[in-house]
Structure formats: structure tokens, C-alpha cells
Design a protein around this motif. Structure first.
Motif, PDB file in Angstrom:
ATOM      1  N   GLU A 168       1.431   9.185   8.800  1.00  0.00           N
ATOM      2  CA  GLU A 168       0.753  10.451   8.515  1.00  0.00           C
ATOM      3  C   GLU A 168       0.661  10.629   6.996  1.00  0.00           C
ATOM      4  OE1 GLU A 168      -0.123  12.835  10.877  1.00  0.00           O
ATOM      5  OE2 GLU A 168       0.415  11.334  12.402  1.00  0.00           O
ATOM      6  N   GLU A 169      -0.420  11.243   6.550  1.00  0.00           N
ATOM      7  CA  GLU A 169      -0.531  11.547   5.109  1.00  0.00           C
ATOM      8  C   GLU A 169       0.682  12.325   4.619  1.00  0.00           C
ATOM      9  OE1 GLU A 169      -4.158  13.748   3.835  1.00  0.00           O
ATOM     10  OE2 GLU A 169      -4.919  12.780   5.652  1.00  0.00           O
ATOM     11  N   GLU A 170       1.093  13.281   5.453  1.00  0.00           N
ATOM     12  CA  GLU A 170       2.197  14.154   5.084  1.00  0.00           C
ATOM     13  C   GLU A 170       3.487  13.351   4.860  1.00  0.00           C
ATOM     14  OE1 GLU A 170       1.967  17.114   3.959  1.00  0.00           O
ATOM     15  OE2 GLU A 170       4.151  17.088   3.732  1.00  0.00           O
ATOM     16  N   THR A 171       3.670  12.298   5.648  1.00  0.00           N
ATOM     17  CA  THR A 171       4.864  11.445   5.505  1.00  0.00           C
ATOM     18  C   THR A 171       4.891  10.822   4.116  1.00  0.00           C
ATOM     19  OG1 THR A 171       4.772  10.959   7.851  1.00  0.00           O
ATOM     20  CG2 THR A 171       6.046   9.432   6.515  1.00  0.00           C
ATOM     21  N   ILE A 172       3.727  10.321   3.695  1.00  0.00           N
ATOM     22  CA  ILE A 172       3.642   9.634   2.395  1.00  0.00           C
ATOM     23  C   ILE A 172       3.921  10.631   1.265  1.00  0.00           C
ATOM     24  CG2 ILE A 172       2.055   8.357   0.875  1.00  0.00           C
ATOM     25  CD1 ILE A 172       0.574   7.699   3.702  1.00  0.00           C
ATOM     26  N   ILE A 173       3.328  11.799   1.371  1.00  0.00           N
ATOM     27  CA  ILE A 173       3.510  12.809   0.318  1.00  0.00           C
ATOM     28  C   ILE A 173       4.960  13.297   0.283  1.00  0.00           C
ATOM     29  CG2 ILE A 173       2.797  15.129  -0.440  1.00  0.00           C
ATOM     30  CD1 ILE A 173       0.013  14.435   0.914  1.00  0.00           C
ATOM     31  N   SER A 174       5.523  13.568   1.463  1.00  0.00           N
ATOM     32  CA  SER A 174       6.905  14.085   1.496  1.00  0.00           C
ATOM     33  C   SER A 174       7.891  13.061   0.978  1.00  0.00           C
ATOM     34  CB  SER A 174       7.354  14.442   2.914  1.00  0.00           C
ATOM     35  OG  SER A 174       6.420  15.237   3.525  1.00  0.00           O
ATOM     36  N   GLN A 227      -5.309   4.916  -8.165  1.00  0.00           N
ATOM     37  CA  GLN A 227      -6.251   5.961  -7.729  1.00  0.00           C
ATOM     38  C   GLN A 227      -6.769   5.672  -6.321  1.00  0.00           C
ATOM     39  OE1 GLN A 227      -6.433   8.893  -9.254  1.00  0.00           O
ATOM     40  NE2 GLN A 227      -4.932   7.813 -10.530  1.00  0.00           N
ATOM     41  N   LYS A 228      -6.994   4.382  -6.047  1.00  0.00           N
ATOM     42  CA  LYS A 228      -7.544   4.034  -4.725  1.00  0.00           C
ATOM     43  C   LYS A 228      -6.490   4.104  -3.622  1.00  0.00           C
ATOM     44  CE  LYS A 228      -7.138  -0.987  -5.364  1.00  0.00           C
ATOM     45  NZ  LYS A 228      -7.735  -2.252  -5.588  1.00  0.00           N
ATOM     46  N   TYR A 229      -5.214   4.233  -4.009  1.00  0.00           N
ATOM     47  CA  TYR A 229      -4.152   4.336  -2.994  1.00  0.00           C
ATOM     48  C   TYR A 229      -3.773   5.806  -2.762  1.00  0.00           C
ATOM     49  CZ  TYR A 229      -3.890  -0.695  -3.130  1.00  0.00           C
ATOM     50  OH  TYR A 229      -4.206  -2.023  -3.038  1.00  0.00           O
ATOM     51  N   ASP A 230      -4.780   6.616  -2.488  1.00  0.00           N
ATOM     52  CA  ASP A 230      -4.533   8.034  -2.208  1.00  0.00           C
ATOM     53  C   ASP A 230      -3.941   8.158  -0.800  1.00  0.00           C
ATOM     54  OD1 ASP A 230      -6.886   8.702  -0.174  1.00  0.00           O
ATOM     55  OD2 ASP A 230      -7.565   7.286  -1.718  1.00  0.00           O
ATOM     56  N   PRO A 231      -3.288   9.276  -0.508  1.00  0.00           N
ATOM     57  CA  PRO A 231      -2.607   9.402   0.791  1.00  0.00           C
ATOM     58  C   PRO A 231      -3.520   9.163   1.995  1.00  0.00           C
ATOM     59  CG  PRO A 231      -1.892  11.148  -0.690  1.00  0.00           C
ATOM     60  CD  PRO A 231      -2.997  10.419  -1.394  1.00  0.00           C
ATOM     61  N   VAL A 232      -4.774   9.532   1.908  1.00  0.00           N
ATOM     62  CA  VAL A 232      -5.658   9.338   3.065  1.00  0.00           C
ATOM     63  C   VAL A 232      -5.839   7.842   3.328  1.00  0.00           C
ATOM     64  CG1 VAL A 232      -7.998   9.742   3.973  1.00  0.00           C
ATOM     65  CG2 VAL A 232      -6.862  11.502   2.583  1.00  0.00           C
ATOM     66  N   ALA A 281       0.836  -1.204   0.000  1.00  0.00           N
ATOM     67  CA  ALA A 281       0.000   0.000   0.000  1.00  0.00           C
ATOM     68  C   ALA A 281       0.872   1.256   0.000  1.00  0.00           C
ATOM     69  CB  ALA A 281      -0.922  -0.004   1.217  1.00  0.00           C
ATOM     70  N   LEU A 282       1.955   1.226   0.773  1.00  0.00           N
ATOM     71  CA  LEU A 282       2.829   2.407   0.824  1.00  0.00           C
ATOM     72  C   LEU A 282       3.446   2.671  -0.555  1.00  0.00           C
ATOM     73  CD1 LEU A 282       4.260   4.682   2.319  1.00  0.00           C
ATOM     74  CD2 LEU A 282       5.967   3.022   3.109  1.00  0.00           C
ATOM     75  N   ALA A 283       3.970   1.627  -1.192  1.00  0.00           N
ATOM     76  CA  ALA A 283       4.603   1.813  -2.505  1.00  0.00           C
ATOM     77  C   ALA A 283       3.589   2.327  -3.528  1.00  0.00           C
ATOM     78  CB  ALA A 283       5.221   0.498  -2.973  1.00  0.00           C
ATOM     79  N   LEU A 284       2.379   1.745  -3.511  1.00  0.00           N
ATOM     80  CA  LEU A 284       1.360   2.195  -4.469  1.00  0.00           C
ATOM     81  C   LEU A 284       0.916   3.626  -4.141  1.00  0.00           C
ATOM     82  CD1 LEU A 284      -0.655  -1.155  -4.756  1.00  0.00           C
ATOM     83  CD2 LEU A 284       0.909  -0.187  -6.456  1.00  0.00           C
ATOM     84  N   GLY A 285       0.950   3.971  -2.868  1.00  0.00           N
ATOM     85  CA  GLY A 285       0.649   5.344  -2.452  1.00  0.00           C
ATOM     86  C   GLY A 285       1.700   6.320  -2.979  1.00  0.00           C
ATOM     87  N   LEU A 286       2.966   5.919  -2.938  1.00  0.00           N
ATOM     88  CA  LEU A 286       4.029   6.789  -3.474  1.00  0.00           C
ATOM     89  C   LEU A 286       3.830   6.980  -4.977  1.00  0.00           C
ATOM     90  CD1 LEU A 286       7.252   5.447  -1.650  1.00  0.00           C
ATOM     91  CD2 LEU A 286       5.705   7.262  -0.920  1.00  0.00           C
TER      92      LEU A 286
END
Ligand code: MGD
Ligand code: MGD
Ligand code: SF4
Ligand code: MO
Length: 722
Positions: free
Chosen positions: A313-319, A299-304, A264-269
Motif C-alpha cells: 500500500e502507498e500508506e505502508t511506504i510513507i509510514s 523522483q520516479k520512485y514516488d509512493p504510487v 524500488a522500496l528503498a528508493l521509494g523510502l
């Protein structure tokens, strides 16, 4: 121990007797006084570490009168760089000359598991074991025999050159050797078609390094100085690990997701990189397949959503996504750690997509760093190591090593397993579902044969034990899964006692069974020489003579090894596969293990049983007193909130339990784990612990999503004070 002695002896007595037998040798080793060297013929040879370790260090060893005068890391091999790890510096005394080492064949002389044995001759042991195997083959067929071996000795000769042929010839069940690496490799191959990416020494050129589910400060120690050099050159070091490992403590940024959520983390990145338009479109257009399917999928692996799954944290994934995609050269180091999850292979598959998405492969020091064994697959002549053509397409059944406990106890299995032959492994400690494995080993109708250095927890259940040589006493050739260095191992001393190399054990059995094929009787030295007899360009400048003269040598690879700078993936299409309709899952997905609500309530804590011991390698060396003392207690890391809920204080004695087992252990309250996760070390021998169980008593034989690997880290437990 005396063979005449009829009554059983207990383990302590066994140890005392063998200690007396070997004391003369053990005491002299490594402590020979200066001057002694004059009294015998001094011999200096190069060898290499046999352990299941990505580093494959080279060493130089000097002996006199069959005693070791000096044991040092080779200074000629720049990766070993003159330093063996803490696990190996005292190896001659810890293993070869250890007073408890088994130095003669033994036959069981008491109930299974009692540790009571009598000494017998090699002739008797070989003739009795061969007769029993023949009998089983006649009655039930060869498949009733299961060989069980793993990376206990990674030498190509002692690993399996003769034994694999022996078991193929008798038509034994095949062993799916998947406990380490297969899920990781399956994931990376699905994306890239090969695992050899950036080479370890080239990490110094990277400027952004993600150590994803790997702990090099402990498990890949010779890579660490190169990571430090990168850091000195300005690189940022990020660790992704649910546990606060030594490596994560030394990193610039530790990202601590829930265990098993990396897919999930990789797909989120990937989601963020595409949303922010940070991808390398030209690289994608030229060298990848399936970007549109991938884009729709993430698309379904959005930061939220990913924050909810991973606990980050969402911010961690985005950063992280932005920092990774905008740094160059950027490198992701993966190894094994992350694979031992039910979703493990998918995690590797998804992570492996990131360097192609960002075009990191174009830059020297950028891309993915994983394994190197494929280089040796090309470089060497494998004729003497591999199975002969007659056996390559064997139809005999396969038993997954991860499911050993299940297989030994399976009443439906036809034929049942009537003989288990263990070498280079210690399944009573390292295989999941320890209690089920032990129940199998207790079967009176099972013939168990073990070749070992020590009376391990597995060997205790043997009917026959054969004494194996240590790496200081036999020839070998060693490729590597973590470096591009090739080694030979020249014996420094003659075999102690009556020990024999694995190869010789299987030659003697083959002879006793009447097998005539010449390949059984090729000598170890001939196998080493033949394997090096290769004209491949990687072998330019490397020969038996050169390796013998100077120790480990780097394969002759191009100065700038950049395998995917211009695509050249080893997939069916030659491109990096973001999407593959030929696979069961066309795209990697985060699919967690489904527990019942009842199970989650009863066993609320996720258990990690990982390689935190600095001084053991899996269960190897975990019986040596000074090493056990250095390692300290068998402890469970518990988060302060989980501890408070159960009135647990630091240092309390605990019982950790679930449906299949329980262990007794000391509490260590720490923030190394997050709330809801507990962590204990693997490798401790059950017989040396209170209650007779260690980590794998709590792990089940779940398999990974691809690669039929071991989802050892998917376990749930409850903890209470005792
Ligand atoms: N000292 C020592 N060194 C060893 C060994 C040893 O037993 N002791 N064993 C050798 C062997 S056999 C191997 S295979 C290598 C393995 O070497 P590595 O691949 O480095 O693997 P591990 O040390 O098993 O795990 C590394 C990290 O992965 C983390 N991890 C566990 N689950 C997850 C997860 O779901 N996601 C993420 N991101 N991380 C996770 C663990 O917390 C751990 O800190 O080490 C070798 N080196
Ligand atoms: N809970 C949990 N379980 C795990 C892991 C984990 O992280 N957590 N890690 C898994 C991993 S990655 C791995 S690789 C496996 C490793 O599991 P194993 O392959 O069982 O490794 P070791 O425990 O090192 O046992 C190797 C044995 O081989 C013996 N040996 C060494 N050289 C020779 C030789 O020349 N001849 C013979 N006959 N014997 C020899 C050694 O004495 C030792 O007892 O464990 C797995 N199990
Ligand atoms: S265990 Fe690994 S790091 Fe230690 S000496 Fe062997 S190869 Fe080197
Ligand atoms: Mo491993």
C-alpha cells in the motif's frame, strides 16, 4: 565394506556395512556412563562451529579414549552465551560418529551415480588421483581441472589454506565463489566501501530495527536475544520479507513486498524522506556524495509507482519512511537473503544509503548492520592462509560456481572441464539448475574427486572419495562474518577411521606431484599459531594460549564502535556514495528480469526456495534420520487463492515444474506467501525425495546485477496436483 568384494553394492548395503564398522564408536559417544572417565585420559578443549553461519559459536568438549563425554556451548563467549543452536547440539552423533560416515578412501565400482564403491588405501587413492591430474595437465593444461568448494567448513585452515595453493600451483581454473554474499557485499561496498557497520551486540541500543530480508530467528539465532533486549528497551521491530518467516511473525510490523522489488522500496523510502524533509542535511553535506543526483533519480520512485512495483500500500511506504527517519537510534539489519535476486546487489546498495541520508550513523546503535569479516582481515596475519605472492595475480580463467552445470556441459569451453575436485560443498543439492549439474556429473569423461563426510548426492557421482575429518578431529582457526569473536578449534579426538583433514589431503597430493615449496608442508598447528602472530591492536589480549584456555574471544575493539559517526567511509572519496559515475550504473535502479508474456502465462508463480529448514544448514545434516523426522515433509507453501484456482487442498501431493525441472512435494495452504508466490525449502537431498529432485531443479543459473552472485530466487513455476 570390503575392498576384496568385486561386485557392486547398492547404497543401502553400503550404509549397512559402514554402520557395522562404526557402531562401536557411535554408540558410545555422548552416552558414556559416569565413571568411565576414570578409565582413560580425560581431555577438555575449546572449539568452534565450522558452519557457514553468521554466529560462529564456541564450544567446550570433553573426551576420553577417543569418545566424546560432553559437548557444550562455551559460557565464556557472551555471544554464544552457553547455547548452541538446535542444528548442532547433537553434532558428535549426527556427523562425527554417524554410522554412515565415510571413513576410508573409496573408488567407484559401478556406473556414475550408482553409489557403488570399493574401499582402497590412501596410497592407492593418492597415487591414482595424482597420476590422472598430471595426465590432464599434460594433455590439456591445468585449466581443464576445476576445484569446487564453498563454506562447508569455514575454518581458515580446512577452508583452503593448502588446497588453494595446490590448485594455483597446478594452474587449475579459478572458481568464482559467489553463491553467497558477493552480491550483498558488492552492493554495500558501492555505497559505503566497507560492510562492517554496527556490531551485533550493539543492537540493544537501537530503538527502531528493520530486519530487511533476513530471518535471524532461524539463520542468525544468537542475534535474536539481543533484538529481544532492544525490544524490551522499547525498540520497534520491523521485518521486510516476501515470506512470512518466523522472525516476521515475532515482529511488530511485517512488510511483505513482492520478491526482488527491494531496490524500488528503498528508493521509494528515500523519495518520501526527501519529500518530507526528514533527512539529516548536515550529515549529507559533510559525509556523502551525490545527493542532488540521488534526489533527481528518486523522483520516479514516488509512493504510487513503488506501490505498484512492490504490491504494498502507498500508506505502508510513507509510514515506514517517516517512522524510520524520525526514530533514533535506527538500525537496518541486512545479511544475505535479499541478494539472491537479479536486482539483488542494487537492493543492498540502495538500502545502504538510508542510514547516511538520515544521519543514523551518528548515534550509538544506529546505522547499518551487515558483516564483520573485514575486522579479521586487519587483525590477523594472513601469510599462511593467503596465496603466496607468485600466485596473487593469476591469469588462469575463472568459472562462476553458480554456472557449474553450464560449465560442465559446455562443448565450446576450451579446454573443457575434464576434472572436478569437490570439497566443503555439495553442489548436486545447493547449486542452481540441478538437472544440468547432474548431467555434467554423469559425464563418463569427467574425473570427479570428492572429499566428504557422507555419501552426499555429489559424492555419489565421484570416481574417488576421500574421507574428511570432522571439526572435532582437526586444528583450525575461525574468523567470523557475523561477529567480532575469534576462535581456535582444538581437536578433541584423533581422526576416526582413515579420515584426514582437507589440509592433509592436499599435502599428500602435493607430495605425490613432487612439489617442493615449503608452504605445502606447514602443519595445521603451525598455520594456526602463525595466523595469530599479529601485533594489530585488535589482537591485544588474544593469543594462541588465551584462546586455547578460554575459547572464543572478542577482538579488542573500541568500547563504542561507531565506524561512520563522522563519515570515514572506505570508498574512493571517503564519503558515502549516493551516486558513483565510475560504476556501470551510476545510481541503483529497479530493473526486473524480463520474461516473455508466454513464460509468464505458462509459469505464473514466483518460486522462493529459501532457508526455511530449522534443522539443516544448507544441505548439511539433511541426511540424518532424526533430523529429517524433526523437519517433517518437503512442502510447498501455496496461497489459498492460488490453491483454489488449481483445486489443490492442504496435504495434496503436487508436481511443481518449469522448463528445466520438476519436483514432487506436499501442499501446505497458507498465508505465509502472497498470491502469485510459492515457497519451498532448500537443502533437501534429491536422492531422498520422490522423483529424485529438490528445490534447485527449478532454479536457473541467473547472475545478479553486481558481484556475479546467484539470482536463485528469480524462478517461475506452475503447480499441479498429481
Ligand atoms: N537454519 C538454518 N540457518 C542458516 C542456514 C540454513 O540453511 N539453515 N544457512 C546459513 C547461510 S549459508 C546463510 S547465507 C545465512 C542466511 O541468512 P539470511 O540472510 O537471514 O538469509 P535467508 O534465510 O536466506 O533469507 C532471509 C529471508 O530473506 C527473504 N527473501 C528472499 N527474497 C527476498 C527479497 O527479494 N526481498 C526481501 N526483502 N527478502 C527476501 C526470505 O524469504 C527469507 O525469509 O543463514 C545461515 N543460517
Ligand atoms: N535454492 C537455494 N539454493 C541455495 C541457497 C538457497 O537459499 N536456496 N543458499 C545458497 C547459499 S547462501 C549457500 S552458502 C550455499 C551452500 O552450499 P554448500 O556450500 O554446498 O553447503 P552445504 O550444503 O552445507 O555443503 C557443505 C558440504 O561440506 C561438507 N564438509 C563439511 N566439513 C567438511 C570438511 O572439513 N571437509 C570436507 N571435505 N567436506 C566438509 C559437508 O559434509 C557438506 O556436504 O547454497 C546456496 N544454494
Ligand atoms: S550453526 Fe550457527 S548457530 Fe548453530 S552452533 Fe553453529 S554457529 Fe552456532
Ligand atoms: Mo550462505
Amino acid at each position: 565394506m570390503e575392498s576384496k568384494k568385486k561386485k557392486g553394492i547398492d547404497r543401502r548395503e553400503f550404509i549397512e556395512i559402514s554402520a557395522k564398522g562404526a557402531a562401536g564408536i557411535g554408540l558410545a559417544s555422548l552416552s558414556v556412563l559416569p565413571g568411565c572417565a576414570d578409565s582413560g585420559s580425560v581431555k577438555t578443549v575449546f572449539g568452534a562451529c565450522y558452519h557457514d553461519c553468521p554466529d560462529r559459536c564456541s564450544w567446550k568438549i570433553t573426551s576420553v579414549n577417543n569418545q566424546v563425554l560432553d559437548f557444550q556451548a562455551s559460557k565464556n563467549d557472551p555471544y554464544t552465551a552457553g547455547k548452541l543452536c538446535n542444528k548442532m547440539v547433537t553434532f558428535p552423533n549426527d556427523v562425527t560418529f554417524h554410522p554412515e560416515r565415510i571413513l576410508s578412501p573409496l573408488k567407484r565400482n559401478g556406473p556414475k551415480g550408482s553409489g557403488e564403491f570399493v574401499k582402497i588405501s590412501w596410497e592407492q587413492a593418492i597415487s591414482e588421483v595424482a597420476a590422472k591430474l598430471k595426465d590432464i595437465i599434460e594433455q590439456k593444461g591445468g585449466e581443464a581441472i576445476l576445484p569446487y568448494s564453498f563454506g562447508g567448513n569455514q575454518g581458515m585452515v580446512q577452508g583452503g589454506a593448502i588446497s588453494n595453493k595446490f590448485f594455483a600451483k597446478i594452474g587449475a581454473s579459478q572458481l568464482d565463489r559467489t553463491i553467497c554474499g558477493d552480491a550483498a557485499v558488492a552492493g554495500v561496498l558501492a555505497t559505503n566501501g566497507q560492510t562492517t557497520g554496527v556490531l551485533p551486540e550493539d543492537i540493544i541500543h537501537s530503538r527502531y530495527i528493520i530486519l530487511w530480508g533476513t530471518n535471524p530467528m532461524l539463520s542468525n539465532q544468537h542475534l535474536w536475544p539481543f533484538i529481544q533486549e532492544a525490544k524490551n528497551n522499547g525498540a520497534t521491530i520491523v521485518t521486510v520479507d516476501p515470506f512470512q518467516s518466523k522472525t516476521s511473525e515475532e515482529s511488530d510490523w511485517h512488510i511483505q513486498p513482492r520478491p526482488g522489488t527491494d531496490t524500488a522500496l528503498a528508493l521509494g523510502l528515500i523519495h518520501v524522506i526527501l519529500a518530507e524533509n526528514l533527512q539529516d542535511q548536515e550529515y549529507i553535506d559533510n559525509y556523502t556524495l551525490g545527493i542532488s543526483q540521488l534526489e533527481a533519480h528518486v523522483q520516479k520512485y514516488d509512493p504510487v509507482t513503488v506501490a505498484q512495483i512492490t504490491g504494498l500500500e502507498e500508506e505502508t511506504i510513507i509510514s515506514l519512511a517517516k517512522a524510520y527517519a524520525t526514530s533514533s537510534p535506527s538500525l537496518i539489519r541486512i545479511l544475505i537473503g535479499m541478494e539472491h535476486q537479479v536486482n539483488g546487489a542494487s537492493a543492498f546498495r540502495a538500502v545502504a544509503m538510508l542510514p547516511a541520508l538520515t544521519g543514523a550513523w551518528r548515534h550509538f546503535g544506529g546505522g547499518l548492520m551487515h558483516m564483520t569479516y573485514e575486522l579479521f582481515g586487519e587483525a590477523l596475519n594472513w601469510e599462511s592462509i593467503n596465496l603466496p605472492p607468485a600466485f596473487t595475480d593469476q591469469k588462469t580463467r575463472s568459472i562462476n560456481m553458480v554456472e557449474l552445470g553450464k560449465a560442465l556441459n559446455d562443448k565450446e569451453l576450451n579446454p573443457s572441464i575434464d576434472a572436478l575436485f569437490v570439497y566443503n560443498s555439495n553442489p548436486a543439492v545447493t547449486t542452481p539448475n540441478q538437472n544440468l549439474v547432474r548431467k555434467g556429473l554423469e559425464r563418463n569423461d569427467l574425473l570427479t574427486v570428492v572429499s566428504e563426510h557422507f555419501l552426499t548426492d555429489t559424492a555419489r557421482y565421484a570416481d574417488y572419495i576421500f574421507p574428511a575429518t570432522s571439526v572435532l578431529e582437526n586444528w583450525d582457526i575461525l574468523d567470523s562474518w557475523g561477529t567480532p569473536y575469534l576462535n581456535i578449534n582444538e581437536p578433541a579426538i584423533e581422526p576416526l577411521g582413515e579420515s584426514k583433514p582437507n589440509s592433509e589431503l592436499f599435502r599428500l597430493l602435493a607430495q605425490e606431484m613432487g612439489f617442493k615449496e615449503a608452504y605445502f608442508y606447514e602443519s595445521d598447528l603451525d598455520i594456526v599459531k602463525k595466523t595469530l602472530d599479529s601485533n594489530h591492536e585488535y589482537m591485544k589480549g588474544i593469543s594462541f594460549t588465551s584462546l586455547r584456555k578460554r575459547g572464543g574471544q572478542k577482538l579488542n575493539l573500541p568500547a563504542k564502535w561507531m565506524p561512520h559517526a563522522e563519515g570515514n567511509f572506505k570508498t574512493s572519496s571517503g564519503k558515502c556514495h549516493f551516486y558513483d559515475p565510475n560504476l556501470e550504473q551510476a545510481l541503483p535502479d529497479y530493473i526486473p528480469f524480463q520474461y516473455s508474456i508466454e513464460e509468464i502465462k505458462q509459469y505464473p508463480l514466483h518460486l522462493l526456495t529459501i532457508k526455511t529448514p530449522k534443522n539443516f544448514l544448507n544441505s548439511s545434516h539433511a541426511n540424518v534420520n532424526h533430523i529429517l523426522e524433526k523437519e517433517g515433509k518437503f512442502y510447498l507453501e501455496v496461497h489459498p487463492k492460488d490453491a483454489a484456482m488449481r483445486q489443490i487442498a492442504d496435504g495434496d501431493e503436487l508436481k511443481v515444474f518449469n522448463q528445466i525441472g520438476r519436483v514432487y512435494i506436499t501442499a501446505r495452504i497458507s498465508n505465509k506467501v502472497q498470491q502469485g508466490v510459492v515457497c519451498m525449502p532448500q537443502g533437501f537431498w534429491p536422492s531422498l525425495l520422490k522423483g529424485g529432485s529438490s528445490a534447485n531443479a527449478l532454479t536457473n543459473h541467473l547472475l545478479t546485477d553486481m558481484g556475479r552472485g546467484a539470482a536463485i530466487q528469480e524462478a517461475r513455476v506452475e503447480v499441479e496436483k498429481v
